[in-house]
Design a protein around this motif. Sequence first.
Motif, PDB file in Angstrom:
ATOM      1  N   ASP A  18       0.812  -1.277   0.057  1.00  0.00           N
ATOM      2  CA  ASP A  18       0.037   0.091  -0.019  1.00  0.00           C
ATOM      3  C   ASP A  18       0.882   1.109   0.046  1.00  0.00           C
ATOM      4  OD1 ASP A  18      -2.270  -1.321  -0.050  1.00  0.00           O
ATOM      5  OD2 ASP A  18      -2.434  -1.624   2.010  1.00  0.00           O
ATOM      6  N   LEU A  19       2.237   1.165   0.068  1.00  0.00           N
ATOM      7  CA  LEU A  19       3.081   2.344   0.013  1.00  0.00           C
ATOM      8  C   LEU A  19       3.423   2.557  -1.193  1.00  0.00           C
ATOM      9  CD1 LEU A  19       5.360   1.493   3.103  1.00  0.00           C
ATOM     10  CD2 LEU A  19       3.392   3.281   2.901  1.00  0.00           C
ATOM     11  N   ALA A  20       2.916   3.767  -2.050  1.00  0.00           N
ATOM     12  CA  ALA A  20       3.145   3.974  -3.671  1.00  0.00           C
ATOM     13  C   ALA A  20       4.489   4.009  -3.789  1.00  0.00           C
ATOM     14  CB  ALA A  20       2.309   5.092  -3.901  1.00  0.00           C
ATOM     15  N   ASN A  21       5.077   4.605  -3.126  1.00  0.00           N
ATOM     16  CA  ASN A  21       6.564   5.149  -3.597  1.00  0.00           C
ATOM     17  C   ASN A  21       7.575   4.237  -2.861  1.00  0.00           C
ATOM     18  OD1 ASN A  21       6.228   6.176  -0.904  1.00  0.00           O
ATOM     19  ND2 ASN A  21       7.396   7.793  -1.222  1.00  0.00           N
ATOM     20  N   VAL A  22       7.228   2.803  -2.588  1.00  0.00           N
ATOM     21  CA  VAL A  22       8.132   1.656  -1.975  1.00  0.00           C
ATOM     22  C   VAL A  22       8.241   0.752  -2.858  1.00  0.00           C
ATOM     23  CG1 VAL A  22       8.810   0.274  -0.033  1.00  0.00           C
ATOM     24  CG2 VAL A  22       7.839   2.848   0.378  1.00  0.00           C
ATOM     25  N   ARG A  23       9.377   0.101  -3.517  1.00  0.00           N
ATOM     26  CA  ARG A  23       9.553  -0.956  -4.000  1.00  0.00           C
ATOM     27  C   ARG A  23      10.479  -1.943  -3.434  1.00  0.00           C
ATOM     28  NH1 ARG A  23      13.505  -0.805  -8.644  1.00  0.00           N
ATOM     29  NH2 ARG A  23      14.290   1.435  -8.573  1.00  0.00           N
ATOM     30  N   VAL A  24      10.573  -3.064  -3.906  1.00  0.00           N
ATOM     31  CA  VAL A  24      11.465  -4.303  -3.307  1.00  0.00           C
ATOM     32  C   VAL A  24      12.278  -4.707  -4.409  1.00  0.00           C
ATOM     33  CG1 VAL A  24      11.528  -6.190  -1.906  1.00  0.00           C
ATOM     34  CG2 VAL A  24       9.749  -4.569  -1.830  1.00  0.00           C
ATOM     35  N   LEU A  25      13.617  -4.897  -4.276  1.00  0.00           N
ATOM     36  CA  LEU A  25      14.602  -5.728  -5.015  1.00  0.00           C
ATOM     37  C   LEU A  25      15.362  -6.458  -4.159  1.00  0.00           C
ATOM     38  CD1 LEU A  25      17.356  -3.851  -4.697  1.00  0.00           C
ATOM     39  CD2 LEU A  25      16.284  -2.635  -6.654  1.00  0.00           C
ATOM     40  N   SER A  26      16.274  -7.303  -4.733  1.00  0.00           N
ATOM     41  CA  SER A  26      17.148  -7.999  -3.996  1.00  0.00           C
ATOM     42  C   SER A  26      18.549  -7.819  -4.605  1.00  0.00           C
ATOM     43  CB  SER A  26      17.139  -9.758  -3.986  1.00  0.00           C
ATOM     44  OG  SER A  26      17.359 -10.210  -5.313  1.00  0.00           O
ATOM     45  N   TYR A  27      19.776  -7.983  -3.689  1.00  0.00           N
ATOM     46  CA  TYR A  27      20.949  -7.742  -4.229  1.00  0.00           C
ATOM     47  C   TYR A  27      21.813  -8.417  -3.672  1.00  0.00           C
ATOM     48  CZ  TYR A  27      22.353  -5.070  -0.017  1.00  0.00           C
ATOM     49  OH  TYR A  27      22.673  -4.927   1.372  1.00  0.00           O
ATOM     50  N   SER A  28      23.009  -8.717  -4.233  1.00  0.00           N
ATOM     51  CA  SER A  28      24.351  -9.196  -3.517  1.00  0.00           C
ATOM     52  C   SER A  28      25.373  -8.155  -3.797  1.00  0.00           C
ATOM     53  CB  SER A  28      24.413 -10.594  -4.246  1.00  0.00           C
ATOM     54  OG  SER A  28      24.451 -10.469  -5.576  1.00  0.00           O
ATOM     55  N   GLY A  29      26.747  -8.464  -3.002  1.00  0.00           N
ATOM     56  CA  GLY A  29      27.700  -7.672  -3.290  1.00  0.00           C
ATOM     57  C   GLY A  29      27.527  -6.450  -2.346  1.00  0.00           C
TER      58      GLY A  29
END
Length: 160
Positions: free
Chosen positions: A61-72
Motif C-alpha cells: 500500500d506504500l506507493a513510493n516503495v518498491r523491493v529488489l534483491s541484491y548481492s555484493g
Amino acid sequence: MTIALYPGSFDPLTYGHLDIAQRAAALFDEVVIAVYATPDKKRVLFTTEERMGLVEEAVKDLANVRVLSYSGLTVEAARDIKAQVIIRGLRMVSDFEREFEMALMNKKLAPDIELVTLMSSLEHQFLSSSLLKEVVKLGGDPNSFVPPHVGVALMKKLRR
Ligand code: ADP
C-alpha cells in the motif's frame, strides 16, 4: 528526486523494519527496500524470494516503495538505482558500533552517498528477526511483532 535504498536481510520482515520503511517513505521520493541475497556467514531461514515476497506484501500500500534483491556491496546496489541515500534503522546501543563501522566504510567507498539512520520507535527497540525466530521456535506467538502474513510464514517454517 531523492531515492533512498533501505538494505537488510529481512529474515523475516518485522514491524520494526516496516516502521522504518514507512517513515522513510514519508521523507524521500522513492524508497527501495533491498533484500540482501547472499549473507555468507549468516544462516537465513527464508530464501531470498520468500523474504522479498514477505516484504512486498507488507509494503503493497506504500506507493513510493518498491523491493529488489541484491548481492555484493550495498553502495553498488545504491549506485545501480541512483540512490543518493542509504537508510538504516538504529536500536538502542546494540546497533551503534556495527552501523557506525559500516557507515564509515561505505562513506570511504562511496563519498557521494549519504547514510540516514532513523531511530527505532520505542515499541520496536528490542525487536530483532533473530530473537523473534528463537521465540517462535520455542512456542511464542509472533503476531504482535510481525504482520499476519509473516506470522503465518514463520509458523509454517518453524512449527512443522
Ligand atoms: P542486517 O543483516 O543488514 O542487519 P536486518 O534485516 O537485521 O539486516 O536489518 C535491516 C535494517 O533494519 C538494519 O538497519 C536494522 O538496524 C534495522 N532494523 C531491524 N530491526 C529493527 C527494529 N526493530 N527497529 C528499527 N530498525 C530495525
